[in-house]
Design an enzyme around this catalytic site. Structure first.
Site, PDB file in Angstrom:
ATOM      1  N   TYR A  33       0.830  -1.203   0.000  1.00 53.02           N
ATOM      2  CA  TYR A  33       0.000   0.000   0.000  1.00 53.02           C
ATOM      3  C   TYR A  33       0.863   1.251   0.000  1.00 53.02           C
ATOM      4  O   TYR A  33       2.085   1.183   0.193  1.00 53.02           O
ATOM      5  CB  TYR A  33      -0.954  -0.006   1.199  1.00 53.02           C
ATOM      6  CG  TYR A  33      -0.296   0.283   2.533  1.00 53.02           C
ATOM      7  CD1 TYR A  33       0.526  -0.656   3.147  1.00 53.02           C
ATOM      8  CD2 TYR A  33      -0.488   1.502   3.181  1.00 53.02           C
ATOM      9  CE1 TYR A  33       1.121  -0.394   4.366  1.00 53.02           C
ATOM     10  CE2 TYR A  33       0.106   1.773   4.408  1.00 53.02           C
ATOM     11  CZ  TYR A  33       0.910   0.826   4.992  1.00 53.02           C
ATOM     12  OH  TYR A  33       1.505   1.088   6.198  1.00 53.02           O
ATOM     13  N   ARG A  52       8.002   3.996  -4.882  1.00 46.45           N
ATOM     14  CA  ARG A  52       8.084   3.038  -3.768  1.00 46.45           C
ATOM     15  C   ARG A  52       7.046   1.931  -3.925  1.00 46.45           C
ATOM     16  O   ARG A  52       7.314   0.766  -3.621  1.00 46.45           O
ATOM     17  CB  ARG A  52       7.925   3.754  -2.420  1.00 46.45           C
ATOM     18  CG  ARG A  52       8.177   2.807  -1.243  1.00 46.45           C
ATOM     19  CD  ARG A  52       8.189   3.523   0.090  1.00 46.45           C
ATOM     20  NE  ARG A  52       6.900   4.115   0.396  1.00 46.45           N
ATOM     21  CZ  ARG A  52       6.660   4.868   1.467  1.00 46.45           C
ATOM     22  NH1 ARG A  52       7.630   5.129   2.330  1.00 46.45           N
ATOM     23  NH2 ARG A  52       5.469   5.372   1.678  1.00 46.45           N
ATOM     24  N   ARG A 100      -7.883 -20.272  -2.156  1.00 46.37           N
ATOM     25  CA  ARG A 100      -6.878 -20.147  -1.098  1.00 46.37           C
ATOM     26  C   ARG A 100      -5.796 -21.214  -1.196  1.00 46.37           C
ATOM     27  O   ARG A 100      -6.080 -22.411  -1.135  1.00 46.37           O
ATOM     28  CB  ARG A 100      -7.551 -20.201   0.282  1.00 46.37           C
ATOM     29  CG  ARG A 100      -6.588 -19.855   1.395  1.00 46.37           C
ATOM     30  CD  ARG A 100      -7.273 -19.807   2.759  1.00 46.37           C
ATOM     31  NE  ARG A 100      -6.330 -19.326   3.763  1.00 46.37           N
ATOM     32  CZ  ARG A 100      -5.403 -20.109   4.328  1.00 46.37           C
ATOM     33  NH1 ARG A 100      -5.320 -21.379   4.011  1.00 46.37           N
ATOM     34  NH2 ARG A 100      -4.562 -19.610   5.226  1.00 46.37           N
ATOM     35  N   HIS A 102      -1.304 -21.100  -0.300  1.00 50.69           N
ATOM     36  CA  HIS A 102      -0.211 -20.182   0.066  1.00 50.69           C
ATOM     37  C   HIS A 102       0.628 -19.777  -1.154  1.00 50.69           C
ATOM     38  O   HIS A 102       0.996 -18.624  -1.304  1.00 50.69           O
ATOM     39  CB  HIS A 102       0.698 -20.823   1.114  1.00 50.69           C
ATOM     40  CG  HIS A 102       0.084 -20.892   2.471  1.00 50.69           C
ATOM     41  ND1 HIS A 102      -1.089 -21.552   2.731  1.00 50.69           N
ATOM     42  CD2 HIS A 102       0.476 -20.369   3.661  1.00 50.69           C
ATOM     43  CE1 HIS A 102      -1.392 -21.440   4.014  1.00 50.69           C
ATOM     44  NE2 HIS A 102      -0.458 -20.729   4.604  1.00 50.69           N
ATOM     45  N   LYS A 148       6.544  -1.978   1.853  1.00 55.87           N
ATOM     46  CA  LYS A 148       5.363  -1.392   2.500  1.00 55.87           C
ATOM     47  C   LYS A 148       4.175  -2.340   2.357  1.00 55.87           C
ATOM     48  O   LYS A 148       3.250  -2.117   1.572  1.00 55.87           O
ATOM     49  CB  LYS A 148       5.061  -0.008   1.925  1.00 55.87           C
ATOM     50  CG  LYS A 148       4.170   0.824   2.831  1.00 55.87           C
ATOM     51  CD  LYS A 148       4.204   2.273   2.412  1.00 55.87           C
ATOM     52  CE  LYS A 148       3.132   3.104   3.081  1.00 55.87           C
ATOM     53  NZ  LYS A 148       3.226   3.186   4.524  1.00 55.87           N
ATOM     54  N   GLU A 181      12.241   2.434  14.204  1.00 57.48           N
ATOM     55  CA  GLU A 181      11.295   3.451  13.721  1.00 57.48           C
ATOM     56  C   GLU A 181      10.036   3.377  14.560  1.00 57.48           C
ATOM     57  O   GLU A 181       9.960   2.601  15.521  1.00 57.48           O
ATOM     58  CB  GLU A 181      10.987   3.237  12.232  1.00 57.48           C
ATOM     59  CG  GLU A 181      10.323   1.909  11.933  1.00 57.48           C
ATOM     60  CD  GLU A 181      10.057   1.659  10.457  1.00 57.48           C
ATOM     61  OE1 GLU A 181       9.868   2.612   9.696  1.00 57.48           O
ATOM     62  OE2 GLU A 181      10.018   0.470  10.078  1.00 57.48           O
ATOM     63  N   LEU A 206      11.042   1.106   7.077  1.00 55.79           N
ATOM     64  CA  LEU A 206      10.474   1.624   5.848  1.00 55.79           C
ATOM     65  C   LEU A 206      11.158   2.961   5.568  1.00 55.79           C
ATOM     66  O   LEU A 206      11.191   3.831   6.451  1.00 55.79           O
ATOM     67  CB  LEU A 206       8.961   1.833   5.995  1.00 55.79           C
ATOM     68  CG  LEU A 206       8.332   2.296   4.684  1.00 55.79           C
ATOM     69  CD1 LEU A 206       8.167   1.124   3.729  1.00 55.79           C
ATOM     70  CD2 LEU A 206       6.994   2.964   4.923  1.00 55.79           C
TER      71      LEU A 206
HETATM   72  N1  PMP Z   1       7.607   3.642   8.896  1.00 51.11           N
HETATM   73  C1  PMP Z   1       6.463   2.944   8.942  1.00 51.11           C
HETATM   74  C2  PMP Z   1       6.454   1.597   9.602  1.00 51.11           C
HETATM   75  C3  PMP Z   1       5.283   3.464   8.363  1.00 51.11           C
HETATM   76  O1  PMP Z   1       4.140   2.769   8.387  1.00 51.11           O
HETATM   77  C4  PMP Z   1       5.332   4.769   7.779  1.00 51.11           C
HETATM   78  C5  PMP Z   1       4.097   5.394   7.204  1.00 51.11           C
HETATM   79  N2  PMP Z   1       3.406   4.614   6.319  1.00 51.11           N
HETATM   80  C6  PMP Z   1       6.547   5.442   7.757  1.00 51.11           C
HETATM   81  C7  PMP Z   1       7.672   4.854   8.327  1.00 51.11           C
HETATM   82  C8  PMP Z   1       6.663   6.797   7.123  1.00 51.11           C
HETATM   83  O2  PMP Z   1       6.606   6.721   5.727  1.00 51.11           O
HETATM   84  P1  PMP Z   1       6.101   7.937   4.835  1.00 51.11           P
HETATM   85  O3  PMP Z   1       6.926   9.123   5.237  1.00 51.11           O
HETATM   86  O4  PMP Z   1       6.368   7.514   3.447  1.00 51.11           O
HETATM   87  O5  PMP Z   1       4.657   8.124   5.153  1.00 51.11           O
END
Ligand code: PMP
Length: 289
Positions: A33, A52, A100, A102, A148, A181, A206
């Site tokens: 997403y 991305r 379904r 895997h 993501k 993070e 991310l």
């Molecule tokens: N880390 C994680 C785990 C996230 O879910 C997000 C937001 N989706 C971010 C960092 C920040 O990413 P962005 O600046 O692209 O929104």
């Protein structure tokens, strides 16, 4: 005005948006997403987000549901139909609908796409002026946090723990004691010497688009920064701290666990970086050098 969503080729009233019970996103969290901010009716960092998205899909051997140009048009149409001025667009692509199993379905199964929007009032957000609190939580996620994916259960558990503790965000801490993070944002500290610090973009986080923009703008403005590991202990002692994401911009952090950061109010560099980012989001300045 009814709120619309976009589901597999159709614009529908939001309440009628639905996916099949054998969508692999629903069955296996087999999807990715993006969340993109809309400021003044325009997508902020449109191409970096779509880059991305393409990368996440490629890493999971999925394909884009349509060409990038077509995707941009669909987003614009959804934003127009929803009369969205400020807010976000959520876009999700899954490996599609198949019985379904895997293992992946045949290449003939088309990817499924869903897009929704949400109104937000970025001008009136108390979190920007008051700052927020965070609590630490162990980082129990998998080895590909750079993708993501919609597989967000560890993030949900951490955010729930933060919510129950009355905090805005959870900062995830790895086995070495380093902050990776936030559960849905990137984590930053500012040292006593005024240096901006955030973890390097590895498979453990991310690589936020907001993170990249903030680093570019800091570079342009001569703000010293380091992409390096930092421990929770170092964060407790930081002069300032903040989180970044598409919808939290630069949100000052004023407390981490029981440790008040600075004087408990947003610090001056955070305020400056937030102002810079708001100017950028509003199109008043650019990222290119
Ligand atoms: N880390 C994680 C785990 C996230 O879910 C997000 C937001 N989706 C971010 C960092 C920040 O990413 P962005 O600046 O692209 O929104």
């Amino acid at each position: 005005m009814p709120r619309y969503c976009y589901v597999n080729g159709r614009f529908l009233p939001h309440r009628d948006g639905a996916v099949h019970i054998e969508d692999r996103g629903y069955q296996f969290a087999d999807g990715v997403y993006e969340v993109v901010t809309i400021a003044n009716g325009t997508m902020v960092d449109e191409d970096p987000h779509l880059d991305r998205l393409e990368r996440s899909l490629k890493e999971l051997r999925m394909r884009m549901p349509m060409a990038r140009g077509a995707m941009k048009l669909k987003v614009r149409e959804l934003v127009r139909r929803n009369g969205l001025k400020d807010g976000l667009v959520y876009m999700q692509v899954t490996r599609g609908v198949a019985p379904r199993n895997h293992a992946f379905p045949s290449d003939k199964v088309p990817p499924a796409i869903v897009m929704t929007t949400k109104k937000m009032d970025f001008a009136k957000m108390k979190k920007f002026t008051d700052g927020v609190t965070v609590v630490s939580a162990p980082d129990i996620r998998w080895g590909r946090c750079d993708i993501k994916t919609v597989s967000l259960l560890p993030n949900c558990l951490a955010k729930q723990a933060a919510t129950e503790a009355g905090a805005y965000e959870a900062w995830l801490v790895d086995e070495k004691g380093n902050v990776t993070e936030g559960s849905s944002s990137n984590a930053w500290i500012i040292t006593k010497d005024g240096v901006l610090v955030t973890k390097p973009a590895t498979n453990e986080i991310l690589n936020g688009i907001t993170r990249q923009t903030i680093l570019d703008l800091a570079k342009q403005d001569g703000v010293p920064f380091e992409e390096r590991e930092f421990t929770l202990e170092e964060a407790y002692e930081a002069k300032e701290a903040f989180v970044s994401s598409a919808t939290s911009f630069v949100t000052p952090v004023v407390k981490i666990d029981d440790h008040v950061i600075g004087n408990g109010h947003p610090g001056s560099l955070c305020e400056k970086l937030l102002g810079t980012y708001q100017d950028y989001a509003a199109g008043r300045r650019s990222r290119a050098a």
